[in-house]
Write a protein that holds these residues in place. Structure first.
Motif, mmCIF file in Angstrom:
data_model
loop_
_atom_site.group_PDB
_atom_site.id
_atom_site.type_symbol
_atom_site.label_atom_id
_atom_site.label_comp_id
_atom_site.label_asym_id
_atom_site.label_seq_id
_atom_site.Cartn_x
_atom_site.Cartn_y
_atom_site.Cartn_z
ATOM 1 N N ASP A 9 68.580 43.644 83.122
ATOM 2 C CA ASP A 9 67.631 44.604 82.779
ATOM 3 C C ASP A 9 67.623 45.237 81.377
ATOM 4 O OD1 ASP A 9 65.720 43.705 84.337
ATOM 5 O OD2 ASP A 9 65.667 45.299 85.433
ATOM 6 N N GLU A 10 69.276 46.095 81.015
ATOM 7 C CA GLU A 10 69.805 46.795 80.571
ATOM 8 C C GLU A 10 70.325 45.770 79.141
ATOM 9 O OE1 GLU A 10 73.112 48.085 82.145
ATOM 10 O OE2 GLU A 10 72.585 49.986 83.095
ATOM 11 N N LYS A 11 70.916 43.675 79.860
ATOM 12 C CA LYS A 11 70.416 42.866 78.836
ATOM 13 C C LYS A 11 69.474 42.825 77.986
ATOM 14 C CE LYS A 11 73.253 40.074 79.008
ATOM 15 N NZ LYS A 11 73.800 38.807 79.837
ATOM 16 N N ALA A 12 68.814 42.801 79.227
ATOM 17 C CA ALA A 12 67.169 42.559 78.019
ATOM 18 C C ALA A 12 66.417 44.020 77.192
ATOM 19 C CB ALA A 12 66.221 42.507 78.815
ATOM 20 N N LYS A 13 66.918 45.299 76.874
ATOM 21 C CA LYS A 13 66.835 45.845 76.811
ATOM 22 C C LYS A 13 67.464 45.810 75.250
ATOM 23 C CE LYS A 13 65.991 51.417 77.403
ATOM 24 N NZ LYS A 13 66.321 52.373 77.434
ATOM 25 N N ARG A 14 69.115 45.778 75.839
ATOM 26 C CA ARG A 14 69.528 45.796 74.354
ATOM 27 C C ARG A 14 69.142 45.198 73.629
ATOM 28 N NH1 ARG A 14 73.893 42.871 73.875
ATOM 29 N NH2 ARG A 14 75.547 43.953 72.491
ATOM 30 N N MET A 15 68.574 43.669 73.832
ATOM 31 C CA MET A 15 68.093 42.596 72.796
ATOM 32 C C MET A 15 66.781 42.966 72.743
ATOM 33 S SD MET A 15 68.932 38.902 75.217
ATOM 34 C CE MET A 15 70.609 38.301 75.374
ATOM 35 N N ARG A 16 65.932 43.469 72.824
ATOM 36 C CA ARG A 16 64.573 43.903 72.251
ATOM 37 C C ARG A 16 64.443 45.130 71.921
ATOM 38 N NH1 ARG A 16 62.763 43.690 77.683
ATOM 39 N NH2 ARG A 16 63.206 46.363 77.884
ATOM 40 N N ASP A 17 66.475 46.146 71.511
ATOM 41 C CA ASP A 17 66.607 47.135 70.546
ATOM 42 C C ASP A 17 67.368 46.536 69.383
ATOM 43 O OD1 ASP A 17 65.371 49.190 72.896
ATOM 44 O OD2 ASP A 17 67.242 49.067 73.373
ATOM 45 N N LEU A 18 67.793 45.440 69.595
ATOM 46 C CA LEU A 18 68.378 44.613 68.327
ATOM 47 C C LEU A 18 67.245 43.548 68.136
ATOM 48 C CD1 LEU A 18 71.624 43.064 70.184
ATOM 49 C CD2 LEU A 18 71.793 44.898 68.577
ATOM 50 N N LEU A 19 66.828 43.277 68.079
ATOM 51 C CA LEU A 19 65.854 42.708 67.905
ATOM 52 C C LEU A 19 64.981 43.378 67.101
ATOM 53 C CD1 LEU A 19 64.234 40.054 69.849
ATOM 54 C CD2 LEU A 19 65.433 39.635 67.998
ATOM 55 N N SER A 20 64.184 44.945 67.403
ATOM 56 C CA SER A 20 64.090 46.328 66.657
ATOM 57 C C SER A 20 64.115 46.453 65.684
ATOM 58 C CB SER A 20 63.420 47.363 67.876
ATOM 59 O OG SER A 20 62.759 48.107 67.165
ATOM 60 N N SER A 21 65.238 47.368 66.247
ATOM 61 C CA SER A 21 66.469 47.322 64.248
ATOM 62 C C SER A 21 66.581 46.702 63.985
ATOM 63 C CB SER A 21 67.575 47.343 65.351
ATOM 64 O OG SER A 21 67.985 46.084 65.176
ATOM 65 N N ALA A 74 79.124 35.182 72.925
ATOM 66 C CA ALA A 74 78.019 33.832 72.411
ATOM 67 C C ALA A 74 76.890 33.837 73.338
ATOM 68 C CB ALA A 74 79.042 32.749 73.252
ATOM 69 N N ALA A 75 76.620 34.580 75.045
ATOM 70 C CA ALA A 75 75.829 34.327 75.543
ATOM 71 C C ALA A 75 74.438 35.218 74.436
ATOM 72 C CB ALA A 75 75.756 34.604 77.245
ATOM 73 N N GLU A 76 75.125 36.187 74.348
ATOM 74 C CA GLU A 76 74.274 37.295 73.801
ATOM 75 C C GLU A 76 73.612 36.807 72.250
ATOM 76 O OE1 GLU A 76 76.375 40.497 73.405
ATOM 77 O OE2 GLU A 76 76.168 41.537 75.505
ATOM 78 N N ILE A 77 74.233 35.900 71.791
ATOM 79 C CA ILE A 77 74.027 35.276 69.621
ATOM 80 C C ILE A 77 72.918 34.182 70.385
ATOM 81 C CG2 ILE A 77 74.523 33.831 68.197
ATOM 82 C CD1 ILE A 77 77.635 35.266 68.381
ATOM 83 N N LYS A 78 73.260 33.837 71.478
ATOM 84 C CA LYS A 78 72.275 32.786 72.292
ATOM 85 C C LYS A 78 70.491 32.929 72.472
ATOM 86 C CE LYS A 78 72.043 28.646 75.181
ATOM 87 N NZ LYS A 78 71.983 27.613 76.527
ATOM 88 N N ASN A 79 70.515 34.036 73.227
ATOM 89 C CA ASN A 79 69.837 34.763 73.910
ATOM 90 C C ASN A 79 68.832 35.668 72.190
ATOM 91 O OD1 ASN A 79 70.329 34.246 76.464
ATOM 92 N ND2 ASN A 79 71.230 35.849 76.935
#
Length: 781
Positions: A9-21, A74-79
């Motif tokens: 859940d924290e990883k998904a939230k972090r990805m959404r925050d990155l896309l939002s930023s 690498a996994a974060e970049i792919k996501n």
């Protein structure tokens, strides 16, 4: 699984925050920027320095950590790439959908402008024709409206002229409400034109109104009129501007007197409950008691409504009357449930009372009748539960005492067995019926009952707890084991508690066992299944089981003590009556032996009706812990020596040897724990009787003949007692102790010779057999 879900859940939230930023032009708008630390090693921060971050990672981390961080990034970049593609796809779909919508709108709007112009032209044409019609009909419309106003005025004039006749008709039909309505409606015209055009009509109308006022005043103070009719009369008088404030006290006093007719007296409550229950099943045109009562209370409520409007300053007095009626209802309810009342009748009366409260509460909500009723209902319901348990205890007691227990029926019949079966059925069936009654209370859907469900369950559980405790105390009182403060409880069918039949005590003991083993567990299961909730600690089956287990042991011991006491009285009379120092030579076995055996036979027949058989095992003398072959041979030698010696010197020597032998003899275990079996109770009774016999022997001084009489009686008792009891060793020991005690208190110890002893015993047996045959022959015809 929970530990894995949180990081995802924290990883998904972090990805959404990155896309939002990424998509937000102003970093201050992003919700994630404000929460991310601005430290230099924050890879998502605006001030992130890649070189400095790499240097720090190399200094702090080893190769494994760097490889792990590489795989993670690498996994974060792919996501992030995947999420970015999804966002682009979704936005593209929205754009295509918007384009299609615009195309459809453009095609639909095409040609609409011409249609709108055509519609406008038609509307203008309709409006011009409508204006032409209005203009042509204007003069006629004005004339019609003028005629309509004239017609209405003529109607009013006609109504004024007809008013006296209308009032007279209302007087004849006693329709005073219509008369007042007609007169008050005509009053504005009469006030303006009553002295000119309508002078005669006004005078006639006033004369009729005076008659109506007199009739209303008469109706107001008539005892034959209902409360509602009097209230309506007061309202009409006030509408006619008749001053009635001076009559307020009289009217309210009349209203207060009417409370007696609204009360639900205990003797009338059953009829009301029955009619209320039948009226729910089928509609009836007859005015039953419940319907009459409902109409009376409704009239009382309407009277209070009217008086409240007429006399605004009388609210407190009206509140007091409503509260008084409510309180009286519940007081009469408490008197009603003192006798035996079913749950259905109780609920029927309760519904009637609640309906009365609802009717009055609608008129006087400020009186807080609902709160008052809720408090009174709790008290009444709690008393009903307690009364129900009290009636059950009375039923059980009546079942125990309704049999005429006498000695002949106990010996010849099976009265005790019938009493036990009936009383056990009364307990089991009574508790079952109580559960059905209480289920009706819990199923009641009246609002106040729903609120009291938890309290009701607690009262029921506590009621069972108190009922069984009270029943245990009542058993002890019925048995005479304990006394009661209530004098009537110490009497059974007019008999004092000390004359209670011992068989009833035995029934109470076994009934306590039934309650402990069957009734209490079944009630615990029922409470768990249907009456859970409330105060869970109110009903404690384990404690009640212990109470009745102890009570059963007390009652069984009390039965043995009662029987032993009766036999001891026979023995006491036997040993205190004769002069044993001057006793004559024994000719036969004494009659007290027959009485003793008869009493023991009665004990056996009583326990056979009530108690089960045990694992009967004869306890031989060789099986006893306190006897062996050496002791038996020593005892036989001692008795042989007694028979060989005849003078006092030998007797004193034998007595010395007897005491010396007792020092080396092991004690026999005489008094063991009494069990709920036939053999255990009979054996314990025999042991106590023989012990009493030994003590009475020790209190006397015997000559040679007296000692021989004791020897004869004891020898005769051996055979029947051994056939009755299961512990032969203890019986032999106690019988020997009686002989030894008699020898110790004898002046000249000279036992009977065996031939003479056998001859006397055979003569007694023959006499007993002949007497038994004579009795059987007397009964057979």
């Amino acid at each position: 699984m929970a530990t894995e879900a949180a990081p995802m859940d924290e990883k998904a939230k972090r990805m959404r925050d990155l896309l939002s930023s990424f998509y937000t032009p102003d970093p201050s708008i992003s919700t994630s920027v404000s929460s991310i630390s601005t430290s230099f090693d924050n890879i998502n921060g605006p001030s992130f320095d890649a070189d400095q971050y790499m240097d720090l990672m190399i200094k702090k981390s080893n190769l494994d950590v760097l490889l792990q961080r590489h795989v993670q990034m690498a996994a974060e970049i792919k996501n992030l790439d995947t999420d970015l593609q999804m966002l682009v796809y979704e936005n593209y779909n929205k754009f295509i959908s918007a384009t299609d919508t615009i195309k459809r709108m453009k095609s639909n709007i095409f040609g609409m402008e011409g249609n709108m112009d055509q519609l406008l032209h038609k509307i203008m044409s309709v409006q011009s024709r409508s204006d032409g019609v209005n203009t042509s009909l204007f003069e006629k419309r004005e004339h019609i409206e003028k005629l309509h106003r004239t017609r209405n005025l003529l109607r009013k004039v006609q109504f004024i002229y007809d008013l006296p006749a209308r009032l007279q008709k209302c007087i004849k039909s006693e329709a005073y409400g219509d008369a007042v309505r007609f007169y008050t409606g005509a009053m504005p015209i009469l006030k303006v034109y009553g002295d000119t055009s309508f002078k005669d009509c006004r005078r006639a109308s006033e004369e009729a109104i005076e008659i109506i006022i007199k009739n209303l005043q008469t109706k107001l103070f008539s005892d034959s009129e209902s409360i509602q009719a009097r209230a309506e009369a007061a309202v009409l008088l006030k509408q006619l501007d008749v001053p009635i404030d001076s009559l307020k006290d009289k009217l309210l006093e009349k209203l207060e007197q009417s409370l007696d007719g609204l009360q639900i007296y205990p003797e009338e409550a059953s009829k009301l409950a029955e009619h209320n229950a039948s009226s729910k099943d089928e509609e009836s045109n007859n005015q039953g008691p419940a319907k009459i009562h409902e109409d009376a209370v409704r009239g009382f409520s309407e009277a209070m409504r009217a008086y409240r409007e007429i006399f605004p300053d009388s609210e407190e007095r009206l509140f007091k009357l409503a509260r008084a009626l409510t309180t009286t209802h519940f007081e009469n309810m408490e008197l009603y449930i003192r006798k035996r009342v079913s749950a259905a009748d109780f609920l029927g009366i309760f519904r009637i009372i609640w309906e009365d409260v609802v009717l009055m509460d609608e008129v006087l909500p400020e009186a807080a009748l609902s709160d008052l009723s809720a408090e009174a209902a709790q008290v009444t319901l709690k008393q009903f539960v307690a009364r129900t348990f009290s009636h059950l205890q009375q039923d059980i007691s009546a079942t125990l005492l309704k049999f005429d227990i006498n000695q002949k029926e106990v010996v010849d019949g099976e009265v005790l067995k019938a009493v036990l079966e009936a009383s056990g059925k009364a307990v089991l069936q009574g508790t079952t019926d109580i559960f059905q009654e209480f289920r009706q209370l819990l199923d009641e859907n009246t609002g106040i009952f729903v609120k009291m469900n938890d309290s009701l369950i607690g009262w029921i559980q506590k009621g069972f707890q108190d009922f069984f405790r009270s029943l245990e105390s009542h058993f002890l009182v019925l048995s005479g084991k304990t006394s009661s403060s209530n004098e009537t409880e110490g009497l059974i069918e007019g008999k004092p508690s000390e004359k209670i039949h011992a068989g009833l005590i035995l029934v109470l003991a076994q009934l306590s066992v039934v309650i402990e083993q069957k009734v209490i567990p079944r009630i615990a299961e029922e409470i768990t299944a249907s009456f859970s909730g409330g105060n869970s600690q109110a009903f404690i089956p384990g404690e009640l089981s212990r109470v009745f287990h102890a009570a059963s042991e007390k009652l069984l011991q009390h039965y043995i003590d009662t029987r032993t006491q009766k036999i001891s009285n026979v023995l006491r009379k036997r040993f205190k009556t004769p002069n044993w120092v001057k006793h004559k030579e024994p000719r036969e076995v004494h009659m007290y032996v027959d009485m003793l055996l008869q009493q023991l036979e009665e004990v056996g027949k009583e326990v056979k009706q009530i108690l089960p058989q045990g694992t009967f095992r004869k306890h031989k003398r060789s099986d006893s812990n306190g006897s062996n072959t050496t002791t038996s041979s020593r005892s036989t030698t001692l008795h042989s020596d007694k028979m060989a010696r005849s003078n006092s010197q030998r007797a004193r020597s034998q007595l010395f040897e007897t005491h010396l032998a007792k020092l080396f003899k092991q004690k026999v275990e005489i008094f063991t724990k009494v069990e709920f079996t036939q053999e255990s109770v009979v054996t314990t009774t025999v042991k106590l009787c023989l012990k009493s016999l030994q003590e009475y022997v020790r209190l006397q001084t015997f000559n040679r003949s007296g000692f021989q009489q004791i020897q004869l009686d004891i020898q005769f008792l051996k055979a029947p007692l051994k056939e009755t009891v299961e512990d032969e060793a203890a019986i032999d020991f106690l019988l020997d102790e009686v002989i030894v005690a008699a020898s110790e208190r004898c002046l000249d110890v000279t036992p009977l010779e065996p031939p003479i002893l056998d001859k006397l015993i055979q003569a007694k047996l023959a006499k007993s057999k002949e007497h038994k045959n004579n009795n059987s022959n007397a009964v057979s015809p």
